[in-house]
Design an enzyme around this catalytic site. Structure first.
Site, PDB file in Angstrom:
ATOM      1  CG  LEU A 115      -1.742  -1.245   1.513  1.00 20.15           C
ATOM      2  CD1 LEU A 115      -2.519  -1.083   2.812  1.00 20.15           C
ATOM      3  CD2 LEU A 115      -2.684  -1.542   0.350  1.00 20.15           C
TER       4      LEU A 115
ATOM      5  CE  LYS B  38       2.726   8.682  -0.652  1.00 18.36           C
ATOM      6  NZ  LYS B  38       2.535   7.492  -1.463  1.00 18.36           N
TER       7      LYS B  38
ATOM      8  CE  LYS C 195       6.369  -3.986   1.993  1.00 22.11           C
ATOM      9  NZ  LYS C 195       5.540  -3.044   1.246  1.00 22.11           N
TER      10      LYS C 195
ATOM     11  CB  CYS D 134       7.767   1.725   3.398  1.00 23.64           C
ATOM     12  SG  CYS D 134       6.199   1.519   4.227  1.00 23.64           S
TER      13      CYS D 134
END
Ligand code: UDX
Length: 443
Positions: free
Chosen positions: A152, A319, A203, A259
């Site tokens: 996500l 962002k 991932k 992340c």
């Protein structure tokens, strides 16, 4: 319809719970943070994610989505338990598993009927195995573990859940993976079933590759600045190659967020522990750090020393379309400016409340024009749409200086120069950059 529990109501857990409820499942979200659960029960949303409030509200009103701090209440009758707690970076870059391990122990203690435990958060390779042993050792019922990493993006998390490029499932017990696959059946996306460690690695490798693309284009930007090419055109030319693709080739002040920085560090750490030398990952990290420092260099080149200068910052969040400041370039750049004695003014459409806690000595402004007021330089660090159509004449007249550092290449260099700005893009050939280059060559 399935009964699903989700542990953790942050960016991943709340979106996952709300989207599963929207698919017709009965979902209970568990969080140990009483204030967060109270807020959610009252219809509030603790994070900024477009569309999430409406999605949560719809399922909560339909009685398919509820919130609790109690594991026994949250796990009663459940068939699937998704773990979506945060795994922040530890001091040497490893993932801090404190919250995740505590969740696994609480699940083992309060699960009184067989259920499938699903790791949704990004967890170090091998976590699935260690959770399985915790659940076997402390638990009283069968609780096979499945890795189901999230892909996500903040700001588009709901769309990313509802229209995934792929669903990745990893398990040693294939039947458990098949059960979880059924939850995604209506999403019509390719489902890849593999083993636990491989799913966990997919991932990390995916995020590390995306971060690598960003650091790659930022290195090309540095080369373009010195050789007189335009990195935006370079990215366009590269992206037309189907093997490369246009996404994640936007040069700028680099990646931030909860992340990429964490996952690239954690993967490099795990690689080193495994006896590898992750030289590419380490280069990705270093290039990202230098992309931020480049902003300071450009300001110093244009203004000389920065002490007592007034610098306006447009954009604080890591962002657009989020209020998240974790590892945001703006936070680090502002701290560097303050260390050089500059006065900093700043504006962000969503992140100023959180920024006030992190950056107490910054003057927060009501809009971009107030931010530009009497500023020696203006620095754009987050490409909010609001910043893409500024009245540049008004901005220029409000400033006391003329320096504009465009950290996300939003504007056109020749247009900005024509308006009287001393314009610095990233990887854009321009007179200001030439001056930067001459000085850095002699530095
Ligand atoms: C990322 C991954 O995209 C997602 O799949 C994963 O599940 C979580 O991490 P996110 O961190 O929310 O998502 O944001 P993303 O849109 O990927 O941007 C990450 C950072 O890279 C931002 O700071 C962004 O400004 C920067 N970025 C992105 C660039 O600098 N250049 C680009 O071309 C793209």
């Amino acid at each position: 319809m399935s009964r699903i529990s989700v542990v953790g109501t942050g960016y991943v857990g709340l979106v996952t719970g709300a989207c599963f409820a929207d698919l017709g499942n009965h979902v209970t979200c568990i969080d140990i943070d009483e204030s967060k659960v109270k807020l959610l029960r009252g219809g509030g949303i603790p994070i900024y994610e477009p569309g999430l409030r409406e999605l949560v509200d719809k399922s909560a009103r339909a009685g398919r989505l509820s919130f609790t701090t109690s594991y026994s209440e949250g796990l009663a009758g459940t068939e699937f338990v998704f773990i979506a707690v945060n795994t922040p970076p530890g001091p040497s870059g490893e993932a801090d598993m404190t919250f995740a391990r505590s969740a696994a122990r609480s699940i083992a203690e309060h699960l009184h009927a067989p259920a499938t435990v699903v790791n949704k958060s990004t967890m170090p390779i091998g976590t699935g195995d260690s959770f399985a042993s915790v659940l076997t050792r402390l638990g009283t019922v069968a609780a096979p573990v499945v890795s189901n990493p999230e892909f996500l993006r903040e700001g588009s998390a709901i769309a990313d859940f509802q229209h995934p490029d792929r669903v990745v499932l990893g398990a040693d017990d294939r039947a458990a993976a098949e059960r979880v696959a059924q939850l995604y059946a209506r999403l019509d996306a390719p489902i890849l079933i593999t083993d636990l460690r491989t799913a966990e690695m997919i991932k990390y490798a995916s995020n590390a590759f995306l971060a690598t693309k960003i650091s790659f284009i930022n290195e090309m930007a540095s080369i373009c600045e010195r050789l007189g090419a335009d990195v935006k055109e370079v990215a366009r030319g590269m992206g037309l190659d189907a093997r490369i693709g246009p996404a994640f080739l936007d040069a700028g002040v680099g990646y931030g967020g909860s992340c990429f920085p964490k996952d690239v560090q954690a993967l490099a750490h795990m690689a080193a522990l495994g006896g590898c030398h992750p030289q590419l990952l380490r280069a990705v990290i270093e290039i990202n750090a230098s992309a931020r420092r480049a902003v300071i260099l450009k300001l110093r080149t244009a203004l000389g020393q920065l002490e007592d200068r007034t610098i306006g910052i447009l954009g604080l969040a890591f962002k657009p379309n989020t209020d998240d400041l974790r590892e945001a370039a703006a936070v680090e750049i502002i701290r560097l400016l303050r260390r050089e004695g500059a006065d900093v003014r700043a504006y962000d459409p969503a992140a100023m409340t959180k920024a006030a806690e992190l950056l107490p000595d910054v003057q927060f402004c009501a809009d971009p024009y107030e931010t530009a007021d009497r500023a020696d330089a203006l620095v754009l660090l987050t490409e909010w749409n609001e910043f893409k159509h500024l009245d540049l004449d008004r901005i220029r007249r409000a400033m006391s200086g003329s320096v504009f550092v465009d950290g996300r290449n939003v504007y056109d260099p020749s247009e900005m120069t024509g308006l009287g700005f001393d314009y610095f893009g990233v990887g854009r050939p321009h007179v200001s950059n030439d001056r930067v280059n001459r000085l850095t060559r002699t530095a």
